[in-house]
Design a protein around this motif. Sequence first.
Motif, PDB file in Angstrom:
ATOM      1  N   LYS B  24      44.030  33.284  38.077  1.00  0.00           N
ATOM      2  CA  LYS B  24      42.775  32.861  37.448  1.00  0.00           C
ATOM      3  C   LYS B  24      41.612  33.006  38.433  1.00  0.00           C
ATOM      4  O   LYS B  24      40.552  33.529  38.092  1.00  0.00           O
ATOM      5  CB  LYS B  24      42.925  31.400  37.002  1.00  0.00           C
ATOM      6  N   GLY B  25      41.833  32.561  39.667  1.00  0.00           N
ATOM      7  CA  GLY B  25      40.790  32.637  40.694  1.00  0.00           C
ATOM      8  C   GLY B  25      40.344  34.069  40.936  1.00  0.00           C
ATOM      9  O   GLY B  25      39.148  34.348  40.986  1.00  0.00           O
ATOM     10  N   TYR B  26      41.316  34.973  41.064  1.00  0.00           N
ATOM     11  CA  TYR B  26      40.961  36.366  41.347  1.00  0.00           C
ATOM     12  C   TYR B  26      40.224  37.001  40.167  1.00  0.00           C
ATOM     13  O   TYR B  26      39.291  37.776  40.364  1.00  0.00           O
ATOM     14  CB  TYR B  26      42.216  37.188  41.674  1.00  0.00           C
ATOM     15  N   VAL B  27      40.659  36.652  38.932  1.00  0.00           N
ATOM     16  CA  VAL B  27      39.999  37.233  37.754  1.00  0.00           C
ATOM     17  C   VAL B  27      38.555  36.738  37.662  1.00  0.00           C
ATOM     18  O   VAL B  27      37.631  37.532  37.444  1.00  0.00           O
ATOM     19  CB  VAL B  27      40.791  36.907  36.467  1.00  0.00           C
ATOM     20  N   ILE B  28      38.354  35.425  37.875  1.00  0.00           N
ATOM     21  CA  ILE B  28      36.984  34.872  37.838  1.00  0.00           C
ATOM     22  C   ILE B  28      36.133  35.540  38.923  1.00  0.00           C
ATOM     23  O   ILE B  28      35.012  35.981  38.680  1.00  0.00           O
ATOM     24  CB  ILE B  28      36.994  33.342  38.050  1.00  0.00           C
ATOM     25  N   GLY B  29      36.691  35.630  40.121  1.00  0.00           N
ATOM     26  CA  GLY B  29      35.948  36.221  41.249  1.00  0.00           C
ATOM     27  C   GLY B  29      35.574  37.668  40.978  1.00  0.00           C
ATOM     28  O   GLY B  29      34.422  38.063  41.196  1.00  0.00           O
ATOM     29  N   PHE B  30      36.529  38.437  40.481  1.00  0.00           N
ATOM     30  CA  PHE B  30      36.296  39.859  40.228  1.00  0.00           C
ATOM     31  C   PHE B  30      35.279  40.041  39.096  1.00  0.00           C
ATOM     32  O   PHE B  30      34.313  40.800  39.226  1.00  0.00           O
ATOM     33  CB  PHE B  30      37.625  40.535  39.866  1.00  0.00           C
ATOM     34  N   GLY B  31      35.473  39.293  37.995  1.00  0.00           N
ATOM     35  CA  GLY B  31      34.571  39.400  36.842  1.00  0.00           C
ATOM     36  C   GLY B  31      33.135  39.086  37.224  1.00  0.00           C
ATOM     37  O   GLY B  31      32.218  39.872  36.952  1.00  0.00           O
ATOM     38  N   ILE B  71      34.563  31.697  47.702  1.00  0.00           N
ATOM     39  CA  ILE B  71      35.382  30.684  47.038  1.00  0.00           C
ATOM     40  C   ILE B  71      36.643  31.312  46.437  1.00  0.00           C
ATOM     41  O   ILE B  71      37.751  30.837  46.651  1.00  0.00           O
ATOM     42  CB  ILE B  71      34.560  29.953  45.956  1.00  0.00           C
ATOM     43  N   TYR B  72      36.456  32.421  45.681  1.00  0.00           N
ATOM     44  CA  TYR B  72      37.588  32.933  44.903  1.00  0.00           C
ATOM     45  C   TYR B  72      38.443  33.955  45.639  1.00  0.00           C
ATOM     46  O   TYR B  72      39.627  34.120  45.309  1.00  0.00           O
ATOM     47  CB  TYR B  72      37.090  33.503  43.572  1.00  0.00           C
ATOM     48  N   PHE B  73      37.880  34.694  46.604  1.00  0.00           N
ATOM     49  CA  PHE B  73      38.683  35.686  47.338  1.00  0.00           C
ATOM     50  C   PHE B  73      39.132  35.152  48.698  1.00  0.00           C
ATOM     51  O   PHE B  73      40.275  35.325  49.097  1.00  0.00           O
ATOM     52  CB  PHE B  73      37.892  36.983  47.538  1.00  0.00           C
ATOM     53  N   LEU B  74      38.223  34.509  49.430  1.00  0.00           N
ATOM     54  CA  LEU B  74      38.560  34.038  50.777  1.00  0.00           C
ATOM     55  C   LEU B  74      39.039  32.580  50.780  1.00  0.00           C
ATOM     56  O   LEU B  74      39.426  32.061  51.811  1.00  0.00           O
ATOM     57  CB  LEU B  74      37.355  34.207  51.708  1.00  0.00           C
TER      58      LEU B  74
END
Lengths: 207, 130
Positions: B24-31, B71-74
């Motif tokens: 979920k974190g990676y999808v939010i970050g990427f989007g 926040i979402y990648f690191l």
Amino acid sequence: MSEISPALRLARTNKLIAKYDKESKTIFGFWVYLMTDCVLFASLFATFAVLRHNTFGGPTAADLFSLPYVLAETLALLTSSFTCGLAVLSAQQRHKNRVVFWFAVTFLLGATFLALEINEFHKFVAMGDSWRRSGFLSSYFTLVGTHGLHITIGLLWMAVMVAFVIKRGITDGTLKRIRMLSLFWHFLDVVWIFIFTIVYLFGVIKV
Amino acid sequence: MSSLRADDVDVLVSRHQPEQATLKGYVIGFGSSIILTMTAYLLARYGLLDKPIMVALLATLALAQFAVQLIYFLHVGREFSPRLKLMVMLTMMLIVFILVAGSIWIMNSLNGRMMNTKQMVQYMNNQNNL
């Protein structure tokens, strides 16, 4: 769990905590290295900010840069950052094949980014607009080139990491290294946000 | 010692584990990164605003993307106390700020004190007359 004596449970818990603490400490050390790398990039950004108008009669940023081309580079790197995250996720779930697959995708996207960048550099140099042309171009090539060098090292590391995973599988040791590699890769993507904005977008806007 | 239940163990152990990644974190970050990048790109390419407003908008978009990726990648800020990762990062941001803002300030100030070409020629002529 009820069969395990409290003393044994405590011993196991302490062992697990010691293991995690060691891993967290290593990753923290790598994080400190990344933060010192910020100083390197900050000096290059400062140099670029000071020299960017010193074109010495040569081309300006608006003359040289093509935004759609840079957008392609940016999207390749951004997507590679995402697929690198998916590799970490697969490693956490101990799916060896998925880790190899996602790192392969990340590697290809990273290599695409690097190829686009080298092609751009080659084009500028072939037109006579190399780092020797002006202060602006010296600082541009140094800043973007240093980022490109980091990407090259990241790609080498990734290739070694994949070989490691294929040979040894996902162990505690490889998972730790995968976490550090992903930190490095995401960090390079973060640096690129600022290169994209300050060097390319700020350079091209007119009005 | 007998009060150490399985639930307590999980909580205790999880506080020592490196931050766990989530899909979920990676999808939010990427989007959100894609949206922010595209907005900045379209604005720079087709936006017809005054340059200072444009610079401010693009800088805001870059800082927003910086925050999202932190926040979402690191996974900054997801660790338990003492938040050493965050502390080191904030210290480094202060150093980076001093380095960049200070360099620009000093160099602009020096630039403002430089003679222009006419003054320079005059100065050199005066030196020859001595």
